[in-house]
Design an enzyme around this catalytic site. Sequence first.
Site, PDB file in Angstrom:
ATOM      1  N   SER A 187      -6.756   5.752   3.928  1.00 30.56           N
ATOM      2  CA  SER A 187      -6.831   4.911   2.727  1.00 30.56           C
ATOM      3  C   SER A 187      -7.228   3.490   3.112  1.00 30.56           C
ATOM      4  CB  SER A 187      -5.479   4.861   2.014  1.00 30.56           C
ATOM      5  OG  SER A 187      -5.298   5.980   1.189  1.00 30.56           O
ATOM      6  N   LYS A 227       5.702   3.214   8.231  1.00 37.01           N
ATOM      7  CA  LYS A 227       4.532   4.056   8.487  1.00 37.01           C
ATOM      8  C   LYS A 227       3.273   3.204   8.584  1.00 37.01           C
ATOM      9  CE  LYS A 227       4.219   7.420   5.567  1.00 37.01           C
ATOM     10  NZ  LYS A 227       3.879   8.342   4.444  1.00 37.01           N
ATOM     11  N   LYS A 255       5.385   1.796  -3.089  1.00 33.64           N
ATOM     12  CA  LYS A 255       5.296   3.156  -3.645  1.00 33.64           C
ATOM     13  C   LYS A 255       5.537   3.073  -5.135  1.00 33.64           C
ATOM     14  CE  LYS A 255       4.817   7.460  -2.258  1.00 33.64           C
ATOM     15  NZ  LYS A 255       4.164   7.985  -1.037  1.00 33.64           N
ATOM     16  N   THR A 270      -4.372  13.424   5.660  1.00 37.11           N
ATOM     17  CA  THR A 270      -2.947  13.543   5.992  1.00 37.11           C
ATOM     18  C   THR A 270      -2.695  14.822   6.792  1.00 37.11           C
ATOM     19  OG1 THR A 270      -2.497  12.419   3.911  1.00 37.11           O
ATOM     20  CG2 THR A 270      -0.622  13.372   5.070  1.00 37.11           C
ATOM     21  N   LYS A 273       0.861  -1.186   0.000  1.00 30.53           N
ATOM     22  CA  LYS A 273       0.000   0.000   0.000  1.00 30.53           C
ATOM     23  C   LYS A 273       0.888   1.223   0.000  1.00 30.53           C
ATOM     24  CE  LYS A 273      -3.892   2.246   0.374  1.00 30.53           C
ATOM     25  NZ  LYS A 273      -3.461   2.969  -0.842  1.00 30.53           N
ATOM     26  N   GLN A 318       7.374   3.743   3.799  1.00 27.65           N
ATOM     27  CA  GLN A 318       5.955   3.381   3.843  1.00 27.65           C
ATOM     28  C   GLN A 318       5.738   2.089   4.624  1.00 27.65           C
ATOM     29  OE1 GLN A 318       3.903   5.546   1.556  1.00 27.65           O
ATOM     30  NE2 GLN A 318       2.300   4.943   2.974  1.00 27.65           N
ATOM     31  N   ASN A 346      -1.972  19.060  -1.165  1.00 29.57           N
ATOM     32  CA  ASN A 346      -2.975  18.373  -0.357  1.00 29.57           C
ATOM     33  C   ASN A 346      -2.614  18.386   1.137  1.00 29.57           C
ATOM     34  OD1 ASN A 346      -3.588  15.405   0.897  1.00 29.57           O
ATOM     35  ND2 ASN A 346      -5.349  16.230  -0.200  1.00 29.57           N
ATOM     36  N   GLY A 383      -2.677   8.434  -4.067  1.00 33.23           N
ATOM     37  CA  GLY A 383      -1.999   9.642  -4.551  1.00 33.23           C
ATOM     38  C   GLY A 383      -0.752   9.988  -3.763  1.00 33.23           C
ATOM     39  N   ASP A 384      -0.004  10.901  -4.290  1.00 39.08           N
ATOM     40  CA  ASP A 384       1.157  11.515  -3.625  1.00 39.08           C
ATOM     41  C   ASP A 384       1.419  12.785  -4.441  1.00 39.08           C
ATOM     42  OD1 ASP A 384       3.399  10.753  -1.489  1.00 39.08           O
ATOM     43  OD2 ASP A 384       4.471  11.621  -3.164  1.00 39.08           O
TER      44      ASP A 384
HETATM   45  P1  NDP Z   1       0.840  17.836  -3.822  1.00 41.01           P
HETATM   46  O1  NDP Z   1       1.267  17.482  -5.197  1.00 41.01           O
HETATM   47  O2  NDP Z   1      -0.589  18.042  -3.526  1.00 41.01           O
HETATM   48  O3  NDP Z   1       1.621  19.144  -3.329  1.00 41.01           O
HETATM   49  C1  NDP Z   1       3.002  19.192  -3.292  1.00 41.01           C
HETATM   50  C2  NDP Z   1       3.435  20.550  -2.789  1.00 41.01           C
HETATM   51  O4  NDP Z   1       4.831  20.513  -2.512  1.00 41.01           O
HETATM   52  C3  NDP Z   1       3.248  21.647  -3.834  1.00 41.01           C
HETATM   53  O5  NDP Z   1       3.019  22.858  -3.198  1.00 41.01           O
HETATM   54  C4  NDP Z   1       4.583  21.625  -4.551  1.00 41.01           C
HETATM   55  O6  NDP Z   1       4.903  22.837  -5.194  1.00 41.01           O
HETATM   56  C5  NDP Z   1       5.530  21.376  -3.404  1.00 41.01           C
HETATM   57  N1  NDP Z   1       6.728  20.674  -3.902  1.00 41.01           N
HETATM   58  C6  NDP Z   1       6.758  19.466  -4.500  1.00 41.01           C
HETATM   59  N2  NDP Z   1       8.002  19.149  -4.863  1.00 41.01           N
HETATM   60  C7  NDP Z   1       8.760  20.184  -4.507  1.00 41.01           C
HETATM   61  C8  NDP Z   1      10.130  20.445  -4.640  1.00 41.01           C
HETATM   62  N3  NDP Z   1      10.971  19.577  -5.230  1.00 41.01           N
HETATM   63  N4  NDP Z   1      10.586  21.606  -4.125  1.00 41.01           N
HETATM   64  C9  NDP Z   1       9.733  22.485  -3.541  1.00 41.01           C
HETATM   65  N5  NDP Z   1       8.427  22.290  -3.413  1.00 41.01           N
HETATM   66  C10 NDP Z   1       7.942  21.167  -3.883  1.00 41.01           C
HETATM   67  O7  NDP Z   1       1.460  16.694  -2.892  1.00 41.01           O
HETATM   68  P2  NDP Z   1       1.048  16.269  -1.405  1.00 41.01           P
HETATM   69  O8  NDP Z   1       0.597  17.442  -0.622  1.00 41.01           O
HETATM   70  O9  NDP Z   1       0.171  15.092  -1.514  1.00 41.01           O
HETATM   71  O10 NDP Z   1       2.454  15.741  -0.848  1.00 41.01           O
HETATM   72  C11 NDP Z   1       3.347  16.587  -0.123  1.00 41.01           C
HETATM   73  C12 NDP Z   1       4.288  15.722   0.687  1.00 41.01           C
HETATM   74  O11 NDP Z   1       3.529  14.939   1.609  1.00 41.01           O
HETATM   75  C13 NDP Z   1       5.114  14.703  -0.107  1.00 41.01           C
HETATM   76  O12 NDP Z   1       6.361  14.540   0.534  1.00 41.01           O
HETATM   77  C14 NDP Z   1       4.310  13.428   0.026  1.00 41.01           C
HETATM   78  O13 NDP Z   1       5.123  12.282  -0.158  1.00 41.01           O
HETATM   79  C15 NDP Z   1       3.827  13.558   1.458  1.00 41.01           C
HETATM   80  N6  NDP Z   1       2.652  12.779   1.823  1.00 41.01           N
HETATM   81  C16 NDP Z   1       1.492  12.852   1.127  1.00 41.01           C
HETATM   82  C17 NDP Z   1       0.382  12.130   1.547  1.00 41.01           C
HETATM   83  C18 NDP Z   1      -0.931  12.248   0.872  1.00 41.01           C
HETATM   84  O14 NDP Z   1      -1.887  11.633   1.359  1.00 41.01           O
HETATM   85  N7  NDP Z   1      -1.080  13.016  -0.211  1.00 41.01           N
HETATM   86  C19 NDP Z   1       0.451  11.219   2.687  1.00 41.01           C
HETATM   87  C20 NDP Z   1       1.715  11.269   3.398  1.00 41.01           C
HETATM   88  C21 NDP Z   1       2.764  12.007   2.955  1.00 41.01           C
HETATM   89  P3  NDP Z   1       4.798  22.933  -6.795  1.00 41.01           P
HETATM   90  O15 NDP Z   1       3.338  22.949  -7.106  1.00 41.01           O
HETATM   91  O16 NDP Z   1       5.491  24.196  -7.146  1.00 41.01           O
HETATM   92  O17 NDP Z   1       5.497  21.729  -7.358  1.00 41.01           O
HETATM   93  O1  2IT Z   2       3.124   8.850   1.626  1.00 44.14           O
HETATM   94  C1  2IT Z   2       1.973   8.412   1.846  1.00 44.14           C
HETATM   95  O2  2IT Z   2       1.686   7.860   2.914  1.00 44.14           O
HETATM   96  C2  2IT Z   2       0.948   8.618   0.816  1.00 44.14           C
HETATM   97  N1  2IT Z   2       1.235   9.235  -0.202  1.00 44.14           N
HETATM   98  C3  2IT Z   2      -0.427   8.060   1.003  1.00 44.14           C
HETATM   99  C4  2IT Z   2      -0.454   6.610   0.619  1.00 44.14           C
HETATM  100  C5  2IT Z   2      -1.798   5.960   0.580  1.00 44.14           C
HETATM  101  O3  2IT Z   2      -1.812   4.785   0.196  1.00 44.14           O
HETATM  102  O4  2IT Z   2      -2.816   6.561   0.927  1.00 44.14           O
END
Ligand code: NDP
Ligand code: 2IT
Length: 451
Positions: free
Chosen positions: A383, A115, A127, A211, A91, A112, A242, A166-167
């Site tokens: 999830s 986690k 992943k 998250t 997952k 992951q 997100n 998603g991520d």
């Molecule tokens: P999104 O795509 O929704 O948002 C990502 C954000 O981070 C954007 O504002 C983006 O800016 C910025 N960003 C991405 N890459 C970079 C970079 N290289 N340098 C600077 N800024 C950057 O992603 P999420 O919010 O889903 O994910 C954010 C983090 O949280 C990641 O590390 C992800 O692995 C982690 N995460 C996500 C989960 C989820 O459920 N979605 C769960 C657990 C962890 P820009 O638009 O300019 O690229």
């Molecule tokens: O990093 C993470 O934990 C996620 N992007 C969410 C993974 C999931 O299966 O919901």
Amino acid sequence: MEDYLKRVLEETTKKNCSEPEFLQAVGEVLCSISPVVKKHETEYEKTAFIERLVEPERIISFRVPWTDDNGQVHVNRGFRVQFNGSIGPYKGGLRFHPSVNQSIMKFLAFEQVFKNALTGLPIGGGKGGSDFNPKGKSDAEIMRFCQSFMNELQKYIGHDIDVPAGDIGVGAREIGYLFGQYRKIRNTYEAGVLTGKGLEYGGSLARTEATGYGLIYFMREMLKANGKDLSGKTIVISGSGNVAIYACQKAQEYGAKVVAMSDSNGVVYDKDGIKLGIIKKIKEEQRLRIKEYIKEVPTAEYIDSEGKDYSPIWDIKADIALPCATQNEINLQAAKALVANGVFAVGEGANMPTSMEAINYFLNNNILVAPAKAANAGGVATSALEMSQNSMRYFWTFEEVDKKLNNIMVNIFNSCQAAAKEYGLGTNYVAGANIAAFRKIAKAMRAQGII
Ligand code: NDP
Ligand code: 2IT
């Protein structure tokens, strides 16, 4: 560190010398679990236990050809890393970002595993993703890319096999296109094969928020355990995706003042408090740059981050920092700036957002650190709740899911705290999280024999 662990780390480094992010993630875990491994060193060595822990069960890499709106064909690389399935189906999310490579996929899958073990739910760790850059692409291009990606990925996933979500760069729109293509190819309504789905076709209420909300629930518990709270605190949150958006929403509900958010181009600083509705409109609806914010709030300031060693958001004075963008966004210099400015707690919404040197600097300066594996686990936990609802062919209300999420985050904090206490590590929840997760994975792996 024990001789056995040192040897495994050396061998892993040699074998994976071109994978710095993966080695960073492994190095941090092996350092933390040293006192646990010590107790069973002979058995672990004989069964090559740690060698098995750091070797993915399977890595799939594939070609993703797609055609842009002008008829030009492009080729990207797709990945799925099925790291450890001892606790449940693999997952973990899918990341679409130009920086994606095998090292980043493996570090994310490895983290992951830990986690997912912390959530207490039956999910293994994986992943995937692609080096595809969704920025500036039309809806039709995104759809064609997702369809091509799923043409190959569908061979390796299933609701009892591997369940992506998603991520970065993969949200509800992409999950919709991916699910549609899976359903078309397989000719079956297998709702639990992907999570983060739309509410109309099997998604869970509160998954979008999970998250970010979960991060704040974890912060609330960590601060409470240390005689503090969120109310009235000044917070900076990197990212505006997100995780960042819903962390901001819940922090504001708890009476904190979020003064800055960012994207990869720059930072908006609004000393009066970020207006989240404007950020949501820019990011969730218009898919524009965060700079647009100052057009609507002229009193806010925009700081460009181009060419800087770290994001200028970490130079803004705050009580709490929540890195919610990407890996290694807080380096040692950024950590020093944050501590000098009076930050007392850091909550990792992103995966591995803090470099090893920066984490050590925080811990040495008595900064409370909520580690990613624990603090951002609310997304994947919800999830897993989505999978449960899909299996039941039923759904829970927003309040029911949110309550379960809240309980899960409280339990995760308690596990991290208890493990840290048991090993005399004080408030080092980073090590506490690694130890608590490792013990659970180790039990499952040992029970299942040498596989
Ligand atoms: P999104 O795509 O929704 O948002 C990502 C954000 O981070 C954007 O504002 C983006 O800016 C910025 N960003 C991405 N890459 C970079 C970079 N290289 N340098 C600077 N800024 C950057 O992603 P999420 O919010 O889903 O994910 C954010 C983090 O949280 C990641 O590390 C992800 O692995 C982690 N995460 C996500 C989960 C989820 O459920 N979605 C769960 C657990 C962890 P820009 O638009 O300019 O690229
Ligand atoms: O990093 C993470 O934990 C996620 N992007 C969410 C993974 C999931 O299966 O919901």
